[in-house]
Write a protein that holds these residues in place. Structure first.
Motif, PDB file in Angstrom:
ATOM      1  N   LEU A   1     -12.399 -57.517 -23.341  1.00  0.00           N
ATOM      2  CA  LEU A   1     -12.269 -58.252 -22.088  1.00  0.00           C
ATOM      3  C   LEU A   1     -13.311 -57.718 -21.116  1.00  0.00           C
ATOM      4  O   LEU A   1     -13.431 -56.506 -20.932  1.00  0.00           O
ATOM      5  N   GLY A   2     -14.084 -58.609 -20.521  1.00  0.00           N
ATOM      6  CA  GLY A   2     -15.092 -58.169 -19.567  1.00  0.00           C
ATOM      7  C   GLY A   2     -14.525 -58.128 -18.157  1.00  0.00           C
ATOM      8  O   GLY A   2     -13.779 -59.018 -17.752  1.00  0.00           O
ATOM      9  N   TYR A   3     -14.848 -57.064 -17.438  1.00  0.00           N
ATOM     10  CA  TYR A   3     -14.456 -56.988 -16.023  1.00  0.00           C
ATOM     11  C   TYR A   3     -15.730 -56.960 -15.198  1.00  0.00           C
ATOM     12  O   TYR A   3     -16.464 -55.980 -15.202  1.00  0.00           O
ATOM     13  N   PHE A   4     -15.959 -58.063 -14.545  1.00  0.00           N
ATOM     14  CA  PHE A   4     -17.214 -58.220 -13.811  1.00  0.00           C
ATOM     15  C   PHE A   4     -17.048 -57.830 -12.356  1.00  0.00           C
ATOM     16  O   PHE A   4     -16.164 -58.321 -11.663  1.00  0.00           O
ATOM     17  N   LEU A   5     -17.918 -56.958 -11.918  1.00  0.00           N
ATOM     18  CA  LEU A   5     -17.934 -56.546 -10.523  1.00  0.00           C
ATOM     19  C   LEU A   5     -19.234 -56.961  -9.911  1.00  0.00           C
ATOM     20  O   LEU A   5     -20.298 -56.551 -10.374  1.00  0.00           O
ATOM     21  N   ASP A   6     -19.170 -57.734  -8.883  1.00  0.00           N
ATOM     22  CA  ASP A   6     -20.374 -58.151  -8.188  1.00  0.00           C
ATOM     23  C   ASP A   6     -20.820 -57.030  -7.263  1.00  0.00           C
ATOM     24  O   ASP A   6     -20.217 -56.770  -6.234  1.00  0.00           O
ATOM     25  N   THR A   7     -21.875 -56.390  -7.643  1.00  0.00           N
ATOM     26  CA  THR A   7     -22.420 -55.340  -6.781  1.00  0.00           C
ATOM     27  C   THR A   7     -23.885 -55.614  -6.507  1.00  0.00           C
ATOM     28  O   THR A   7     -24.706 -54.721  -6.439  1.00  0.00           O
ATOM     29  N   ALA A   8     -24.193 -56.883  -6.406  1.00  0.00           N
ATOM     30  CA  ALA A   8     -25.581 -57.249  -6.129  1.00  0.00           C
ATOM     31  C   ALA A   8     -26.021 -56.651  -4.801  1.00  0.00           C
ATOM     32  O   ALA A   8     -25.195 -56.332  -3.950  1.00  0.00           O
ATOM     33  N   PRO A   9     -27.319 -56.521  -4.659  1.00  0.00           N
ATOM     34  CA  PRO A   9     -27.822 -56.058  -3.367  1.00  0.00           C
ATOM     35  C   PRO A   9     -27.241 -56.940  -2.269  1.00  0.00           C
ATOM     36  O   PRO A   9     -27.316 -58.166  -2.352  1.00  0.00           O
ATOM     37  N   GLY A  10     -26.665 -56.364  -1.277  1.00  0.00           N
ATOM     38  CA  GLY A  10     -26.078 -57.151  -0.208  1.00  0.00           C
ATOM     39  C   GLY A  10     -24.596 -57.357  -0.372  1.00  0.00           C
ATOM     40  O   GLY A  10     -23.903 -57.745   0.555  1.00  0.00           O
TER      41      GLY A  10
ATOM     42  N   ARG B   1     -21.673 -55.361 -14.488  1.00  0.00           N
ATOM     43  CA  ARG B   1     -22.129 -55.439 -13.113  1.00  0.00           C
ATOM     44  C   ARG B   1     -23.549 -56.002 -13.129  1.00  0.00           C
ATOM     45  O   ARG B   1     -24.141 -56.192 -14.182  1.00  0.00           O
ATOM     46  N   LEU B   2     -24.077 -56.209 -11.945  1.00  0.00           N
ATOM     47  CA  LEU B   2     -25.491 -56.511 -11.873  1.00  0.00           C
ATOM     48  C   LEU B   2     -26.200 -55.180 -11.723  1.00  0.00           C
ATOM     49  O   LEU B   2     -25.834 -54.376 -10.868  1.00  0.00           O
ATOM     50  N   PRO B   3     -27.189 -54.940 -12.561  1.00  0.00           N
ATOM     51  CA  PRO B   3     -27.880 -53.653 -12.477  1.00  0.00           C
ATOM     52  C   PRO B   3     -28.487 -53.465 -11.092  1.00  0.00           C
ATOM     53  O   PRO B   3     -29.087 -54.390 -10.538  1.00  0.00           O
ATOM     54  N   ASN B   4     -28.324 -52.277 -10.531  1.00  0.00           N
ATOM     55  CA  ASN B   4     -28.890 -52.015  -9.210  1.00  0.00           C
ATOM     56  C   ASN B   4     -30.409 -52.058  -9.249  1.00  0.00           C
ATOM     57  O   ASN B   4     -31.058 -52.515  -8.336  1.00  0.00           O
ATOM     58  N   ARG B   5     -30.958 -51.497 -10.307  1.00  0.00           N
ATOM     59  CA  ARG B   5     -32.419 -51.461 -10.422  1.00  0.00           C
ATOM     60  C   ARG B   5     -32.837 -52.424 -11.532  1.00  0.00           C
ATOM     61  O   ARG B   5     -32.034 -52.855 -12.344  1.00  0.00           O
ATOM     62  N   ASP B   6     -34.088 -52.726 -11.559  1.00  0.00           N
ATOM     63  CA  ASP B   6     -34.616 -53.613 -12.597  1.00  0.00           C
ATOM     64  C   ASP B   6     -33.901 -54.952 -12.600  1.00  0.00           C
ATOM     65  O   ASP B   6     -33.786 -55.589 -13.639  1.00  0.00           O
ATOM     66  N   PHE B   7     -33.419 -55.360 -11.445  1.00  0.00           N
ATOM     67  CA  PHE B   7     -32.662 -56.598 -11.434  1.00  0.00           C
ATOM     68  C   PHE B   7     -33.560 -57.790 -11.760  1.00  0.00           C
ATOM     69  O   PHE B   7     -33.183 -58.663 -12.537  1.00  0.00           O
ATOM     70  N   ALA B   8     -34.748 -57.788 -11.183  1.00  0.00           N
ATOM     71  CA  ALA B   8     -35.644 -58.919 -11.405  1.00  0.00           C
ATOM     72  C   ALA B   8     -36.012 -59.035 -12.878  1.00  0.00           C
ATOM     73  O   ALA B   8     -36.095 -60.129 -13.441  1.00  0.00           O
ATOM     74  N   LYS B   9     -36.186 -57.864 -13.503  1.00  0.00           N
ATOM     75  CA  LYS B   9     -36.606 -57.868 -14.904  1.00  0.00           C
ATOM     76  C   LYS B   9     -35.529 -58.451 -15.806  1.00  0.00           C
ATOM     77  O   LYS B   9     -35.800 -59.039 -16.838  1.00  0.00           O
ATOM     78  N   ASN B  10     -34.294 -58.269 -15.407  1.00  0.00           N
ATOM     79  CA  ASN B  10     -33.210 -58.566 -16.345  1.00  0.00           C
ATOM     80  C   ASN B  10     -32.001 -59.108 -15.604  1.00  0.00           C
ATOM     81  O   ASN B  10     -30.988 -58.446 -15.488  1.00  0.00           O
ATOM     82  N   PRO B  11     -32.112 -60.335 -15.097  1.00  0.00           N
ATOM     83  CA  PRO B  11     -31.078 -60.820 -14.178  1.00  0.00           C
ATOM     84  C   PRO B  11     -29.766 -61.183 -14.859  1.00  0.00           C
ATOM     85  O   PRO B  11     -28.754 -61.306 -14.197  1.00  0.00           O
ATOM     86  N   ILE B  12     -29.772 -61.363 -16.170  1.00  0.00           N
ATOM     87  CA  ILE B  12     -28.549 -61.742 -16.871  1.00  0.00           C
ATOM     88  C   ILE B  12     -28.058 -60.569 -17.714  1.00  0.00           C
ATOM     89  O   ILE B  12     -28.711 -60.169 -18.668  1.00  0.00           O
ATOM     90  N   PRO B  13     -26.912 -60.017 -17.380  1.00  0.00           N
ATOM     91  CA  PRO B  13     -26.408 -58.878 -18.152  1.00  0.00           C
ATOM     92  C   PRO B  13     -26.232 -59.238 -19.621  1.00  0.00           C
ATOM     93  O   PRO B  13     -25.921 -60.385 -19.975  1.00  0.00           O
ATOM     94  N   LYS B  14     -26.445 -58.245 -20.419  1.00  0.00           N
ATOM     95  CA  LYS B  14     -26.298 -58.359 -21.874  1.00  0.00           C
ATOM     96  C   LYS B  14     -24.993 -59.038 -22.280  1.00  0.00           C
ATOM     97  O   LYS B  14     -24.943 -59.783 -23.271  1.00  0.00           O
ATOM     98  N   ALA B  15     -23.955 -58.808 -21.517  1.00  0.00           N
ATOM     99  CA  ALA B  15     -22.648 -59.347 -21.884  1.00  0.00           C
ATOM    100  C   ALA B  15     -22.658 -60.869 -21.935  1.00  0.00           C
ATOM    101  O   ALA B  15     -21.870 -61.477 -22.649  1.00  0.00           O
ATOM    102  N   PHE B  16     -23.572 -61.488 -21.179  1.00  0.00           N
ATOM    103  CA  PHE B  16     -23.639 -62.947 -21.192  1.00  0.00           C
ATOM    104  C   PHE B  16     -24.689 -63.453 -22.160  1.00  0.00           C
ATOM    105  O   PHE B  16     -24.766 -64.644 -22.431  1.00  0.00           O
ATOM    106  N   ARG B  17     -25.493 -62.546 -22.648  1.00  0.00           N
ATOM    107  CA  ARG B  17     -26.528 -62.965 -23.598  1.00  0.00           C
ATOM    108  C   ARG B  17     -26.074 -62.799 -25.034  1.00  0.00           C
ATOM    109  O   ARG B  17     -26.628 -63.405 -25.935  1.00  0.00           O
ATOM    110  N   GLU B  18     -25.088 -61.958 -25.236  1.00  0.00           N
ATOM    111  CA  GLU B  18     -24.599 -61.729 -26.593  1.00  0.00           C
ATOM    112  C   GLU B  18     -23.126 -62.098 -26.693  1.00  0.00           C
ATOM    113  O   GLU B  18     -22.393 -62.017 -25.713  1.00  0.00           O
ATOM    114  N   ALA B  19     -22.719 -62.462 -27.892  1.00  0.00           N
ATOM    115  CA  ALA B  19     -21.309 -62.756 -28.120  1.00  0.00           C
ATOM    116  C   ALA B  19     -20.587 -61.440 -28.364  1.00  0.00           C
ATOM    117  O   ALA B  19     -20.778 -60.789 -29.395  1.00  0.00           O
TER     118      ALA B  19
END
Lengths: 351, 351
Positions: free
Chosen positions: A75-84, A113-131
């Motif tokens: 089960l994924g627990y997503f926390l929005d911690t985007a800049p801002g 979560r959304l990675p604090n750094r390298d966000f531009a490089k990798n905006p979609i977390p692995k959890a949504f790219r892989e099953a």
DNA sequence: TTGTACGCGTTATCAC
DNA sequence: GTGATAACGCGTACAA
């Protein structure tokens, strides 16, 4: 100090157990699954298998099981911690509830979560790219990019929103009604000049802020009282808060968006020479447990049942996973309970 | 409000992609893996495959990959939240660092805790009973039962301790030296009657508490000053703190175990009629970012690089996973940096 | 009551 | 360059 393991034990498979217990692998599977099975094994064989499993330190390979069953038990627990966004939205009660409920139903919890750094490089977390996940609990503060929303919605697993208002597949709090109740409470205790106070964070806020403020204003107007709303940044505009509290127009009571605002207020009131609650009553519309200890007088505050809400969200999500026919459940709304402290005493009649 | 998905898309496999792109499944695997491969594919085929993958919303099945490669790409982050342990140990900086570093190296993060409820029924979390993790970051406050320690050590994956002192496979802070530095700093600024203050929580504490107190005492004695140690429970013994601060023997400066103690002190000092820092200097040995906003005067405090430490722990853990030959890495020790606020000004010479 | 055979989706190794 | 094929560990239908 604990000992650190210096070598890794070999991976033990059911086949290996079967070899040691002198049975076939299918029997091992049937025995270890524990579930009722068409395969009936004798007590002697059962014992041999179980003992071999124990002694070898066997641990089932959850990947193999996932592949076979089509369930990741994740089960994924997503926390929005985007800049801002507000880091602080991640209340420990939410985490505890999510984990406990998932564990009780034999699911892992993947932190997302959304990675604090390298966000531009990798905006979609692995959890949504892989099953990898069966479902997702989304504790969102509004910082999702459109492309990320798209990735989540097309990811193929059911989503349940936690602390966000949706018609279906959501668990949230009745922020409007709760604050109305709190405002009524303060009014009933004899206060007339009441102000709503929320720190100005200059960041995207949770929608509950607007709801609570609106509920406050509507309730005041229903009682033909003038609603006052104040909003300052604690660090930068501290003196303005203090001046406000020192002025002749200062309120008799302040209704805060959440406990941290009440703490801010306590600090400023003390400096302004005001005592709580004798000179100023204070209430809060959202308890923050971490801050409980820093109030000189126990704060009257609304306690949201966050742990319970998180548990409900997990159950809703797992029901959606396991009943594959239904993709939708009605939302569940929780009410806060009023925790009466000593910060809003009944106001002595002065006329 | 977002739309909620009402139906789940079918699972797309490489075989399906192969069918659509009119190639063999092996080619699909080679193309999608991205890695150099003995299979050289033409640009045309590559494009067909990639387009088919995109259009079908293909997401690789991480369980199948795990089974094939023997790597789960899963890192466990263990938080000790046993009854009696401090929930607050879970600093957001730790979480952020663990997640970011794991993501950057393409690993999932599995959250692991001791269940708050049903603990007796199920004392060993699923993560230690099943093969699912490649490694574990252990952020422990000392609440591990012996059987759980056993389960962790025999689980077969490398463990790295975060914020816990071990010779190997650990990342922690030099609590003793850091506090010595802070004590020196306060002494150099002209203070002589200095007290160490930590809230009495009546719960198991992190070992750093003893280290910091010992460092304070040793440093004071090295300067031939009398070390004073005070320890009260904020809620229950508040008046004693206030009386202490009002007494003639009150210290010139207080060195707190962590920021929350300094906040307690600020509250009591205000009530005792003392101003910080004019009447009482305050320093803290461990910053808690969440509380920064509630200090009237910016607090002089030690800032532990928790984010960096967590990143280092993850790298250490993943190195152990990937270099399967080595089971041990030397511990990494981080030093705190002094963040000078305004709560410990140079003391005017009074004699 | 127990053993055998197959397939889940992927990676990797072969001959072609 | 390409297309079969084995193997990872487990669950299950079916044969013995």
């Amino acid at each position: 100090m604990m000992e650190t393991a210096t070598q890794r034990p070999p991976r033990i498979t059911q086949t290996e157990i079967a070899r040691r217990a002198n049975v076939s692998q299918g029997v091992v599977s049937a025995v270890l699954s524990g579930k009722p099975s068409p395969i009936r094994v004798s007590a002697a064989v059962r014992d041999r298998v179980l003992r071999a499993a124990m002694e070898s330190g066997y641990r089932p390979n959850s990947s193999a099981r996932a592949m076979r069953t089509g369930l990741y038990h994740n089960l994924g627990y997503f926390l929005d911690t985007a800049p801002g966004a507000m880091e602080e939205n991640d209340f420990p009660e939410f985490r505890a509830g999510v984990f406990d409920a998932a564990s009780a139903r034999d699911f892992f919890v993947s932190l997302i979560r959304l990675p604090n750094r390298d966000f531009a490089k990798n905006p979609i977390p692995k959890a949504f790219r892989e099953a990898h996940l069966d479902t997702l609990i989304l504790n969102n503060m509004g910082g999702l990019t459109p492309e990320l929303q798209q990735a989540i919605l097309t990811s193929g697993f059911p989503i349940v929103y936690l602390n966000e208002k949706h018609d279906t597949n959501a668990v949230y709090f009745d922020d409007y009604e709760d604050t109305r109740m709190l405002t009524e409470y303060v009014i009933q205790r004899g206060y007339k000049r009441i102000a709503f106070f929320a720190e100005n964070t200059r960041r995207p806020q949770h929608y509950s802020e607007q709801l609570r403020q609106a509920a406050f204003i509507a309730t005041m107007q229903a009682h033909r009282l003038a609603p006052e709303v104040q909003r300052w940044h604690f660090r930068e505009e501290r003196t303005q808060i203090i001046n406000w509290l020192r002025s002749a127009q200062r309120p008799q009571a302040v209704l805060c968006y959440r406990d941290r605002d009440a703490l801010t207020l306590q600090s400023c009131a003390t400096e302004a020479g005001l005592r709580i609650p004798q000179d100023l009553a204070v209430a809060s519309a959202s308890n923050e447990q971490r801050l409980d200890d820093y109030f000189v007088v126990p704060l009257t505050t609304l306690v949201q049942p966050r742990y319970d809400a998180a548990v409900a969200a997990v159950h809703m999500a797992l029901d959606l996973v396991l009943d594959r026919k239904i993709a939708t459940r009605p939302a569940k709304v929780y009410r806060a309970t009023l925790r009466e402290g000593e910060s809003v005493p009944v106001r002595p009649v002065s006329r």
